[in-house]
Structure formats: C-alpha cells, structure tokens
Write an enzyme that holds these catalytic residues in place. Structure first.
Site, mmCIF file in Angstrom:
data_model
loop_
_atom_site.group_PDB
_atom_site.id
_atom_site.type_symbol
_atom_site.label_atom_id
_atom_site.label_comp_id
_atom_site.label_asym_id
_atom_site.label_seq_id
_atom_site.Cartn_x
_atom_site.Cartn_y
_atom_site.Cartn_z
ATOM 1 N N ASP A 198 5.283 8.263 6.120
ATOM 2 C CA ASP A 198 5.227 9.361 4.647
ATOM 3 C C ASP A 198 5.472 10.812 4.969
ATOM 4 O OD1 ASP A 198 4.759 7.476 2.794
ATOM 5 O OD2 ASP A 198 2.609 7.143 3.422
ATOM 6 N N ASP A 224 7.961 1.410 0.390
ATOM 7 C CA ASP A 224 7.644 2.647 0.007
ATOM 8 C C ASP A 224 8.652 3.636 0.882
ATOM 9 O OD1 ASP A 224 5.554 0.865 -0.250
ATOM 10 O OD2 ASP A 224 4.143 2.707 -0.378
HETATM 11 N N1 GLY Z 1 2.830 4.936 -0.406
HETATM 12 C C1 GLY Z 1 1.709 4.377 -0.794
HETATM 13 C C2 GLY Z 1 1.401 3.787 -2.295
HETATM 14 O O1 GLY Z 1 2.323 3.785 -3.145
HETATM 15 O O2 GLY Z 1 0.203 3.376 -2.508
#
Ligand code: GLY
Length: 390
Positions: free
Chosen positions: A112, A173
């Site tokens: 992230d 993600d």
């Molecule tokens: N990227 C983590 C979520 O969407 O919960």
C-alpha cells in the site's frame, strides 16, 4: 456495445439521472471536509467512522496503516474543486509526515506504499515541484520494488517478506499501487519499476481474474518455484465468492495499468471486471459488500466499492471510448448522492461502507477511502479537464 449487464439498453443510453445534484453534493462534501480539517488538521482520522464519526487514528493520530494518504488526498481534491489556497496549504503540510514515516521505517511492509505515497508525495511534487516529496516518493517506490518476489514476479502484498503466512501472496488491491512504480520510472528514467509493475499485472490478469470475470481477493504463488497456487479471500464472504471492493479495485486498477502500459489485455481485464460488477448490482445500484448478495439479502452495502467503481468505470470509458461505462458510472454516482451521502450527523462524506465484514471491522460505517473516491468521482465529473493522480 448496446448496453451493459444490469442496465437496460434504454437506461444505459440516458444521460445521468440528475446532474443538477452534483454541485450540491460537492458543496455538502466540502462542508464535511471543512469540519474534519478543523478537527484533525495535520493528524489523521481512523480508517473508518465509529457510529458515524471519525475519531483520531489510534493511538495519537499518527501516520500508520494503509489509509492515511486519503486524508491529504481529499484536501488536494478540495483545492481542485474550489481553487481555495487553504486546502492546498493543508494538503502540502502532510509531506513532512510521509517523509518522516520513511525515515522511521514505520509500517512500510506493505504494497500500500502505492496508495500512501502517490497521494502523500507524488501529488505535491507534481503540483509544486517539492523536491523532498519527490525524494520520498522515489524512496517509497524502492521499498515497493524490494517486495517483488522472484521467480513469480509478483509484489507481495502484506507483511515481512519472511512471514510464512504472507510469503508469495498478492491481492487485487495491488493494482492500485503500481502507478507509483510507473511514476518512478518516468521521473528516474530507470525502467525497472515499470517493468516490475507490468509483470505483476500480467500475473494478476492470468490468475486473480477468474474465467467468469469474477476475481479472487488474494492469490498465492510458490515463492521458490514461482508456480501459481490458489486463491483465498480475506475480506470476502468465502474463497470462491467475489468481494465487491476487490472487483471495483479490479475495474480501476486494470484500467490504470492499461493507461500506463498500453497493454490491451489489461483493458479487456478491466472490462470483464466491470461487466461482472454491473451485472450484480441491486435495484438501487449500490453493491452489497460481496457480489454474492443482492436484493432481498439482509447483508450490508459497501458504498466504498461503489465509489471506487465509479472512478474505475470513468477511467475505462475514457480509455475504451465506451460511453456506456460513463453512463453507468453516472447512475451509480447519482445513487450515492441521493441515498448514501453523509449528513449533519456524520463526519463521513459517504455513509454505509464495509471495511471487513468477516472480522466485524468497520461494518456499515464511513470509510476514509470511500470518502476519497466519492470526492474523486465528483471531481472527475464536475471539473472539466481534471487530471487524476494515478
Ligand atoms: N485495500 C484494502 C481494502 O480495500 O480493504
């Protein structure tokens, strides 16, 4: 294309429901941003609201976790929507915090870094040429590049590279985190970042996207042989279901990776994600937290999946020329405005999101990312020529 799944041909061809409501929605959202700015300033709200209100991020409002950059991200959007300098100054002040997070090595074992440093540092660098922001974003890209596992060529999503539970695993993600790598190649002239991002996206196209257009949330590769192993969920209903937010990340993420590489197969992947997402929408257009559920279910909606999907559909429409996706995005955004926008009782821009239903975290609450992508969607549709940060 004559129509989209979940939308009748006649409906898909219509302009969005009530475009007059969008400026009012922007004004309402900005009132909430103003109140949150007064409350949180240079500190960070939590990932989600608690009974409708954000609290200071535990323990002391510091820069930890994967969602902090959505706060300055919203401030940059507020600046773009209004031209008001006080938003720009407030947003730019966060560069110091993101730089400090790298210096302290705090909570960097995550893919992230893409979300965090694109909004936290790349945006301020692009706006003002802030060299510290540029150095920090490049350092974050180096950390992200170090998470590429050979021979699979995937970016490990979570945890230390030595963690046996997480080793060899990536998640859908991650498609939203590769733009930091593409940016790093552009700025540095070093194509290793972009090559790694492209290869990672190929692996997700081939394994996390299922033949029926649904997606796994997470997928494991053998870290030694590089063989694809199995899909597994973390936040979806079960391993073989389709987590709504993951599908929305797939729409937006594959479309963005197409924009950066020109690889047509990524545009096809984005379309497939979009078509399945749209085919599973309930009557009010706002997806349940897992696409397995639809009308008649007692389960919760995930408004954040809807907001991400709106941005992804607009990106897909811009790249494919398929206006139906733009119309579908408008319908979903207008449904968010009319039924899910925050009100005086809440500090969220968007109500009724779900963070992690299986773990009971942030269920039927506002979410920092849902708020960000809702405001990004409003910005995309109300500021002509606006250039998104990804
Ligand atoms: N990227 C983590 C979520 O969407 O919960």
């Amino acid at each position: 294309m004559t129509g989209l799944p979940g939308f009748s041909a006649a409906e898909s061809a219509l302009p969005a429901i009530d475009v007059r409501s969008r400026p009012a929605a922007v004004a309402a959202a900005l009132r909430i941003v103003d109140a949150n700015l007064a409350e949180f300033g240079d500190r960070y709200p939590g990932d989600t609201t608690v009974r409708g209100r954000y609290r200071l991020r535990p323990p002391d409002g510091g820069n930890t976790g994967w969602t902090t950059s959505f706060w300055p991200g919203m401030l940059w959007l507020a600046h773009d929507l209004t031209g008001d300098e006080h938003y720009r100054r407030a947003a730019a002040r966060h560069v110091g915090s993101f730089t400090d997070r790298l210096r302290r090595g705090a909570d960097l074992d995550t893919h992230d870094l893409g979300f965090l440093y694109t909004l936290g540092c790349v945006v301020p660098y692009r706006r003002s040429g802030d060299q510290q922001a540029c150095r920090s974003a490049l350092a974050a890209a180096d950390h992200l590049l170090a998470r590429v596992l050979e021979p699979a060529g995937i970016i490990q999503a979570w945890g230390a590279l030595s963690d046996p539970r997480q080793r060899g695993r990536t998640i859908i993600d991650s498609l939203m985190n590769t733009p930091l790598l593409f940016w790093a190649s552009q700025v540095s002239g070093d194509d290793r970042y972009a090559r790694a991002a492209h290869r990672h996206t190929v692996q997700l196209r081939d394994h996390i996207l299922r033949p029926d257009g649904t997606t796994f949330h997470t997928f494991y590769w053998d870290p030694v042989s590089g063989e694809p192993l199995r899909g597994e969920t973390e936040q979806g209903n079960h391993d073989d279901s389709c987590w709504a937010r993951g599908q929305a990340w797939g729409i937006y993420g594959f479309a963005l990776n197409h924009r950066h590489t020109g690889d047509e197969s990524f545009l096809t992947a984005a379309r497939r994600c979009a078509d399945h997402f749209l085919s599973r929408l309930p009557a009010d257009r706002i997806a349940y937290w897992d696409l397995e559920f639809t009308d008649g279910s007692a389960e919760e909606r995930d408004s954040s999946a809807a907001a991400i999907a709106v941005c992804g559909l607009l990106e897909l429409a811009a790249q494919s020329g398929a206006g139906e996706y733009r119309d579908a995005a408008g319908h979903i955004l207008d449904a968010l405005i009319s039924g899910y926008a925050g009100d005086a009782g809440s500090s969220a821009l968007l109500l009724h999101g779900v963070y992690d239903k299986p773990k009971g975290v942030g269920v039927d609450e506002g979410t920092l990312w849902g708020d960000y992508f809702y405001l990004e969607a409003l910005t995309r549709l109300t500021v002509p020529g606006w250039a998104h940060p990804w």
